[in-house]
Design a protein around this motif. Structure first.
Motif, short mmCIF file in Angstrom:
data_model
loop_
_atom_site.label_atom_id
_atom_site.label_comp_id
_atom_site.label_asym_id
_atom_site.label_seq_id
_atom_site.Cartn_x
_atom_site.Cartn_y
_atom_site.Cartn_z
N GLY A 14 60.34 50.27 27.36
CA GLY A 14 61.77 50.06 27.54
C GLY A 14 62.11 49.01 28.58
O GLY A 14 63.24 48.49 28.59
N ASN A 15 61.17 48.70 29.44
CA ASN A 15 61.40 47.66 30.46
C ASN A 15 61.10 46.28 29.90
O ASN A 15 60.32 46.14 28.94
CB ASN A 15 60.54 47.93 31.68
N PRO A 16 61.67 45.25 30.50
CA PRO A 16 61.34 43.89 30.05
C PRO A 16 59.92 43.53 30.46
O PRO A 16 59.40 44.03 31.46
CB PRO A 16 62.38 43.02 30.78
N LEU A 17 59.31 42.66 29.68
CA LEU A 17 57.96 42.21 30.01
C LEU A 17 57.90 40.69 30.03
O LEU A 17 58.65 40.01 29.33
CB LEU A 17 56.94 42.76 29.01
N THR A 18 57.00 40.19 30.87
CA THR A 18 56.72 38.76 30.94
C THR A 18 55.21 38.58 31.04
O THR A 18 54.56 39.22 31.87
CB THR A 18 57.38 38.09 32.16
N VAL A 19 54.68 37.71 30.22
CA VAL A 19 53.27 37.32 30.29
C VAL A 19 53.25 35.82 30.57
O VAL A 19 53.80 35.03 29.81
CB VAL A 19 52.52 37.63 28.99
N LYS A 20 52.61 35.45 31.68
CA LYS A 20 52.72 34.08 32.16
C LYS A 20 51.68 33.14 31.56
O LYS A 20 50.55 33.54 31.27
CB LYS A 20 52.59 34.06 33.68
N CYS A 21 52.09 31.88 31.42
CA CYS A 21 51.20 30.84 30.90
C CYS A 21 51.62 29.50 31.47
O CYS A 21 52.81 29.15 31.44
CB CYS A 21 51.28 30.80 29.38
N THR A 22 50.68 28.76 32.01
CA THR A 22 50.92 27.37 32.40
C THR A 22 49.89 26.50 31.70
O THR A 22 48.80 26.96 31.37
CB THR A 22 50.84 27.17 33.91
N TYR A 23 50.23 25.25 31.51
CA TYR A 23 49.37 24.37 30.71
C TYR A 23 49.26 23.00 31.34
O TYR A 23 50.05 22.63 32.22
CB TYR A 23 49.94 24.24 29.29
N SER A 24 48.28 22.27 30.86
CA SER A 24 48.12 20.88 31.24
C SER A 24 47.66 20.11 30.01
O SER A 24 46.70 20.50 29.35
CB SER A 24 47.08 20.74 32.36
N ALA A 84 42.19 15.52 28.84
CA ALA A 84 41.76 16.91 28.70
C ALA A 84 42.97 17.83 28.75
O ALA A 84 43.99 17.50 29.34
CB ALA A 84 40.79 17.27 29.83
N GLN A 85 42.87 18.96 28.09
CA GLN A 85 43.95 19.92 28.08
C GLN A 85 43.43 21.25 28.56
O GLN A 85 42.25 21.57 28.37
CB GLN A 85 44.54 20.04 26.67
N SER A 86 44.30 22.03 29.19
CA SER A 86 43.89 23.33 29.70
C SER A 86 45.07 24.28 29.72
O SER A 86 46.23 23.86 29.69
CB SER A 86 43.30 23.20 31.11
N VAL A 87 44.74 25.56 29.74
CA VAL A 87 45.75 26.62 29.78
C VAL A 87 45.32 27.64 30.81
O VAL A 87 44.14 28.02 30.87
CB VAL A 87 45.89 27.30 28.41
N ALA A 88 46.27 28.13 31.58
CA ALA A 88 45.98 29.17 32.55
C ALA A 88 46.89 30.37 32.31
O ALA A 88 48.10 30.22 32.17
CB ALA A 88 46.18 28.65 33.98
N GLN A 89 46.27 31.52 32.22
CA GLN A 89 47.01 32.78 32.20
C GLN A 89 46.59 33.51 33.47
O GLN A 89 45.51 34.07 33.53
CB GLN A 89 46.68 33.58 30.94
N PRO A 90 47.44 33.50 34.47
CA PRO A 90 47.01 33.95 35.80
C PRO A 90 46.77 35.45 35.92
O PRO A 90 46.10 35.89 36.85
CB PRO A 90 48.16 33.51 36.70
N GLU A 91 47.29 36.22 34.98
CA GLU A 91 47.15 37.68 35.06
C GLU A 91 46.19 38.17 34.00
O GLU A 91 46.38 37.92 32.81
CB GLU A 91 48.52 38.35 34.87
N ASP A 92 45.16 38.89 34.44
CA ASP A 92 44.24 39.50 33.47
C ASP A 92 44.93 40.65 32.74
O ASP A 92 44.64 40.91 31.57
CB ASP A 92 42.98 40.02 34.16
N GLN A 93 45.80 41.34 33.46
CA GLN A 93 46.47 42.51 32.87
C GLN A 93 47.89 42.61 33.42
O GLN A 93 48.13 42.32 34.58
CB GLN A 93 45.69 43.79 33.18
N VAL A 94 48.78 43.01 32.54
CA VAL A 94 50.17 43.27 32.92
C VAL A 94 50.50 44.68 32.48
O VAL A 94 50.26 45.05 31.32
CB VAL A 94 51.14 42.26 32.24
#
Lengths: 114, 113
Positions: A16-26, A1-11
């Motif tokens: 002008g500032n740097p941004l990061t949108v997180k993702c972890t997978y299995s 099985a495979q899965s993806v998690a995006q822990p933040e609903d909103q960022v």
């Protein structure tokens, strides 16, 4: 099985500032990883992908993502956010050795404020 | 990138009628296309995999008799929502794979009254 998690609903980030949108997978096999962006009432637009090669992948509109095998992560980044980057972002994974089916994360809404 | 189109972009219909949504790969051939459904502020839910020249593969819980899929050519897949009801109202998105990447259509907003 495979899965993806995006822990933040909103960022939230200032323009002008740097941004990061997180993702972890299995995934059991080799991970093929993708980022897509969705604007209101539109389909998904492909941003970038990692299949093999350099861990740092550069994509459309100045976005990049870093594949980290040990942390099973594929975070999306941009050095300087624009208000027009405000949208819904989806991370997706598929098992490279097993067909075409993509599994999506729940999505992260990015809000860039002027 | 590759281009995938959908038609119509928006449709309103009465309960009990059927609605057909077309998905086309404009600049490449796709033996496999995918149909997704997206609820408001939610992620995409895969409904079925459309295979050119053969039967579609449906995900668990998706009624094959209600959501008819036809992949008659290498550039066209259709999704027909039969006897539509208000709970079928949703945003339907198709995709097609080219060079290891899925490219998505712009989506079809279905409203069943």
């Amino acid at each position: 099985a495979q899965s993806v998690a995006q822990p933040e609903d909103q960022v939230n980030v200032a323009e002008g500032n740097p941004l990061t949108v997180k993702c972890t997978y299995s995934v059991s096999g080799n991970p093929y990883l993708f980022w897509y962006v969705q604007y209101p009432n539109r389909g998904l637009q492909f941003l970038l992908k990692y299949i093999t090669g350099d861990n740092l992948v550069k994509g459309s509109y100045g976005f990049e993502a870093e594949f980290n095998k040990s942390q099973t992560s594929f975070h999306l980044k941009k050095p300087s956010a624009l208000v027009s980057d405000s949208a819904l972002y989806f991370c997706a994974v598929r098992d490279g050795g097993a067909g075409n089916m993509l599994t999506f994360g729940g999505g992260t809404r990015l809000m860039v404020k002027p | 990138g590759a281009v995938v189109s959908q038609h119509p972009s928006r449709v309103i219909c009465k309960s009990g009628t059927s609605v057909k949504i077309e998905c086309r790969s404009l600049d490449f051939q796709a033996t496999t296309m995918f149909w997704y459904r997206q609820f408001p502020k939610k992620s995409l839910m895969l409904m079925a995999t459309s295979n050119e020249g053969s039967k579609a593969t449906y995900e668990q819980g998706v009624e094959k008799d209600k959501f008819l899929i036809n992949h008659a050519s290498l550039t066209l897949s259709t999704l027909t929502v039969t006897s539509a009801h208000p709970e079928d109202s949703s945003f339907y998105i198709c995709s097609a794979t080219r060079q290891e990447t899925q490219y998505f259509g712009p989506g079809t907003r279905l409203l069943v009254l």
